[in-house]
Design an enzyme around this catalytic site. Structure first.
Site, PDB file in Angstrom:
ATOM      1  N   GLU A  19       0.748  -0.887  -0.292  1.00 45.04           N
ATOM      2  CA  GLU A  19       0.202   0.117  -0.115  1.00 45.04           C
ATOM      3  C   GLU A  19       0.639   1.071  -0.368  1.00 45.04           C
ATOM      4  O   GLU A  19       0.492   2.407  -0.367  1.00 45.04           O
ATOM      5  CB  GLU A  19      -1.201   0.226   1.567  1.00 45.04           C
ATOM      6  CG  GLU A  19      -1.464   1.328   1.814  1.00 45.04           C
ATOM      7  CD  GLU A  19      -2.438   1.775   3.143  1.00 45.04           C
ATOM      8  OE1 GLU A  19      -2.581   2.492   3.123  1.00 45.04           O
ATOM      9  OE2 GLU A  19      -1.909   0.642   3.837  1.00 45.04           O
ATOM     10  N   ASP A  26       1.183   4.179  -3.117  1.00 50.15           N
ATOM     11  CA  ASP A  26       0.128   5.136  -2.726  1.00 50.15           C
ATOM     12  C   ASP A  26       1.038   6.336  -3.625  1.00 50.15           C
ATOM     13  O   ASP A  26       0.847   7.099  -4.246  1.00 50.15           O
ATOM     14  CB  ASP A  26       0.432   5.593  -1.766  1.00 50.15           C
ATOM     15  CG  ASP A  26      -0.352   6.783  -1.245  1.00 50.15           C
ATOM     16  OD1 ASP A  26      -0.940   7.501  -1.173  1.00 50.15           O
ATOM     17  OD2 ASP A  26       1.117   7.452  -0.730  1.00 50.15           O
ATOM     18  N   ASP A  79      -7.769   0.807   0.489  1.00 50.64           N
ATOM     19  CA  ASP A  79      -6.116   0.492   0.844  1.00 50.64           C
ATOM     20  C   ASP A  79      -5.556  -1.087  -0.369  1.00 50.64           C
ATOM     21  O   ASP A  79      -3.485  -0.706  -0.849  1.00 50.64           O
ATOM     22  CB  ASP A  79      -5.808   0.398   2.047  1.00 50.64           C
ATOM     23  CG  ASP A  79      -5.804   1.302   3.045  1.00 50.64           C
ATOM     24  OD1 ASP A  79      -5.761   2.435   2.529  1.00 50.64           O
ATOM     25  OD2 ASP A  79      -6.265   1.038   4.086  1.00 50.64           O
ATOM     26  N   GLU A 116      -4.441   0.280  -3.182  1.00 48.20           N
ATOM     27  CA  GLU A 116      -3.021   1.032  -3.841  1.00 48.20           C
ATOM     28  C   GLU A 116      -2.014  -0.591  -3.670  1.00 48.20           C
ATOM     29  O   GLU A 116      -0.879  -0.207  -4.190  1.00 48.20           O
ATOM     30  CB  GLU A 116      -2.803   1.467  -2.739  1.00 48.20           C
ATOM     31  CG  GLU A 116      -3.063   3.163  -2.902  1.00 48.20           C
ATOM     32  CD  GLU A 116      -3.173   3.736  -1.238  1.00 48.20           C
ATOM     33  OE1 GLU A 116      -3.542   5.276  -1.706  1.00 48.20           O
ATOM     34  OE2 GLU A 116      -2.410   3.679  -0.460  1.00 48.20           O
TER      35      GLU A 116
END
Length: 223
Positions: free
Chosen positions: A42, A46, A115, A118
């Protein structure tokens, strides 16, 4: 997993990366998963999403000021946007959750689904490289931004703005075309009473006109 890969449009060479991307910390803690949870993925995803989105906006909207670019990027990478992606992929169905989290509605929890998106982007990046990750981001997030951008009626807004004074005449002029037939980029200049007040580019003449109108509105507001 094959169904998810089909929806995603990508087949993993290392299936463990995909499994890790779908593993919530509650599952990892309960089952002592060797690969751990998807939290590290994650973190990476991101950053990849932010970079690819910034690069796209910088190139596709050459006349947008920094503030607008920042706001647009934030809207594209926000939790709500990522949940939309998760819904299109039906990602909640594939998540590996601990029993308590699952029974508590974790599959529908926006933060968990966002999440996981990502983490999934990071898994694609690690498995297939940046080019493959870009394809996913483009298909599920950036192309939808382009569609929304085309639907924003900046031309009407500009018309209403200039008509506050009588006798104003707007005209849109195609000033250039580039790229192969399957990925044409059009350049348009909007003129007010014969003088250029904004330029825009897009993958269709309509989109280029909208971007030119948006640039003109921003220029007028800064005067």
């Amino acid at each position: 997993m094959e169904t998810l890969e089909s929806k995603l449009g990508y087949t993993f060479r290392d299936r463990k990366l995909l499994e890790n991307a779908l593993t919530h910390s509650s599952y990892a803690n309960e089952n002592h998963s060797p690969g751990g949870s998807n939290e590290r993925l994650e973190f990476l995803g991101d950053s990849i999403l932010g970079m690819v989105t910034a690069d796209y906006l910088y190139k596709e909207h050459p006349h947008l000021p920094e503030g607008d670019l920042t706001r647009t990027r934030a809207a594209l990478v926000c939790e709500e946007s990522l949940v939309e992606v998760a819904d299109r992929l039906e990602l909640g169905t594939y998540l590996r959750l601990g029993k308590g989290e699952d029974q508590g509605g974790g599959r529908e929890r926006p933060s968990i689904r966002a999440d996981a998106v990502e983490a999934l982007l990071a898994a694609v990046f690690l498995d297939g490289g940046l080019v493959e990750a870009k394809k996913i981001i483009r298909r599920f997030i950036l192309d939808r931004e382009a569609e929304k951008g085309t639907n924003r009626d900046f031309k009407t807004a500009l018309q209403e703005l200039v008509q506050r004074e009588s006798g104003q005449v707007l005209a849109y002029r195609l000033t250039g075309e580039s790229g192969p037939d399957h990925a044409k980029v059009f350049a348009v200049t909007v003129e007010l009473n014969g003088s250029p007040i904004g330029q825009g580019q897009g993958h269709s003449k309509k989109e280029a006109e909208q971007m030119a109108a948006q640039a003109a509105i921003e220029a007028i507001k800064q005067e």
